[in-house]
Design a protein around this motif. Structure first.
Motif, PDB file in Angstrom:
ATOM      1  N   ASP A   1       0.771  -1.273  -0.031  1.00 26.17           N
ATOM      2  CA  ASP A   1      -0.151   0.109   0.090  1.00 26.17           C
ATOM      3  C   ASP A   1       0.806   1.143   0.069  1.00 26.17           C
ATOM      4  O   ASP A   1       1.516   1.474   0.789  1.00 26.17           O
TER       5      ASP A   1
ATOM      6  N   ALA B   1      -6.239   3.193   5.257  1.00 30.07           N
ATOM      7  CA  ALA B   1      -6.149   2.061   4.575  1.00 30.07           C
ATOM      8  C   ALA B   1      -7.493   1.519   4.009  1.00 30.07           C
ATOM      9  O   ALA B   1      -7.509   0.860   2.959  1.00 30.07           O
ATOM     10  N   LEU B   2      -8.681   1.635   4.719  1.00 21.91           N
ATOM     11  CA  LEU B   2      -9.872   1.188   4.329  1.00 21.91           C
ATOM     12  C   LEU B   2     -10.531   2.300   3.650  1.00 21.91           C
ATOM     13  O   LEU B   2     -11.503   1.891   2.925  1.00 21.91           O
TER      14      LEU B   2
ATOM     15  N   SER C   1     -15.228  -2.843   3.839  1.00 24.64           N
ATOM     16  CA  SER C   1     -15.408  -3.423   5.175  1.00 24.64           C
ATOM     17  C   SER C   1     -14.460  -4.402   5.486  1.00 24.64           C
ATOM     18  O   SER C   1     -14.507  -4.859   6.621  1.00 24.64           O
ATOM     19  N   SER C   2     -13.441  -4.506   4.711  1.00 22.25           N
ATOM     20  CA  SER C   2     -12.446  -5.512   4.982  1.00 22.25           C
ATOM     21  C   SER C   2     -11.096  -4.927   4.301  1.00 22.25           C
ATOM     22  O   SER C   2     -11.170  -4.136   3.481  1.00 22.25           O
ATOM     23  N   PRO C   3      -9.968  -5.238   4.771  1.00 23.12           N
ATOM     24  CA  PRO C   3      -8.680  -4.690   4.090  1.00 23.12           C
ATOM     25  C   PRO C   3      -8.596  -4.849   2.840  1.00 23.12           C
ATOM     26  O   PRO C   3      -8.914  -6.021   2.264  1.00 23.12           O
ATOM     27  N   VAL C   4      -7.806  -3.888   2.085  1.00 28.76           N
ATOM     28  CA  VAL C   4      -8.041  -3.969   0.598  1.00 28.76           C
ATOM     29  C   VAL C   4      -6.746  -4.716   0.266  1.00 28.76           C
ATOM     30  O   VAL C   4      -6.911  -5.732  -0.895  1.00 28.76           O
ATOM     31  N   LEU C   5      -5.649  -4.800   0.717  1.00 28.22           N
ATOM     32  CA  LEU C   5      -4.557  -5.267   0.164  1.00 28.22           C
ATOM     33  C   LEU C   5      -4.830  -7.054   0.285  1.00 28.22           C
ATOM     34  O   LEU C   5      -4.441  -7.645  -0.892  1.00 28.22           O
TER      35      LEU C   5
END
Length: 171
Positions: A60, A66-67, A85-89
């Motif tokens: 990232d 981050a969200l 709603s959850s981590p992108v990576l």
């Protein structure tokens, strides 16, 4: 390779993002939902890429939250953040590894080559209109292909965008 991957990845937002009048934040589930056939747009890869296994990593480089993945507007044109709603990576890593496999790449966790994509922008802008909404999405990445000793074999940058009209959810 990255342009089609991220172009299709961003289309999830046009399916998932719905605005509401009193919303302070919109949380969306990340979902890979391409609007076109992914396999029909697979890149022409060299035999060297197809013969050797590669590990796919995503980093990232966006900074900030981050969200947070965009912004939307309500009927009064007030802005609110759109967040994942959850981590992108992990989502991108899984999606990219799946697409790379579909393209014929051998994806392994401990391969001799590492494809690292650094996410510089992953953003959607939902603009509320009289009848529905317009969704504009954009992705920018840098990428590096390196051997196990860290020697760069290839690097570069790419981007993609999409614009879609959709329905905004109402209470």
């Amino acid at each position: 390779m990255t342009r089609k991957v991220f172009f299709t990845v961003l289309l999830f937002v046009s399916v998932a993002a719905f605005a509401r009048d009193s919303r302070k934040e919109l949380a969306v589930n990340l979902k890979f939902a391409p609007q076109e056939g992914v396999n029909s747009n697979s890149p022409d890869l060299s035999s060297g890429m197809l013969e050797r296994a590669v590990m796919v990593k995503v980093e990232d480089g966006r900074g900030g939250g981050a969200l947070e993945i965009g912004q939307g507007t309500n009927d009064d044109d007030d802005h609110f953040p759109i967040v994942a709603s959850s981590p992108v990576l992990p989502f991108l890593e899984e999606t990219l590894a799946s697409m790379a496999t579909d393209w014929g790449l051998k994806v392994e966790d401990h391969a001799d080559r590492v494809l690292t994509l650094k996410l510089m922008r992953f953003y959607v802008d939902e603009s509320n209109k009289a009848v529905g909404s317009v969704y504009a999405s954009e992705v920018k990445v840098t990428y590096t292909l390196a051997d196990k000793s860290g020697k760069r074999l290839m690097d570069g940058a790419d981007s993609g965008s999409a614009h879609r009209y959709g329905r905004a959810g109402r209470r």
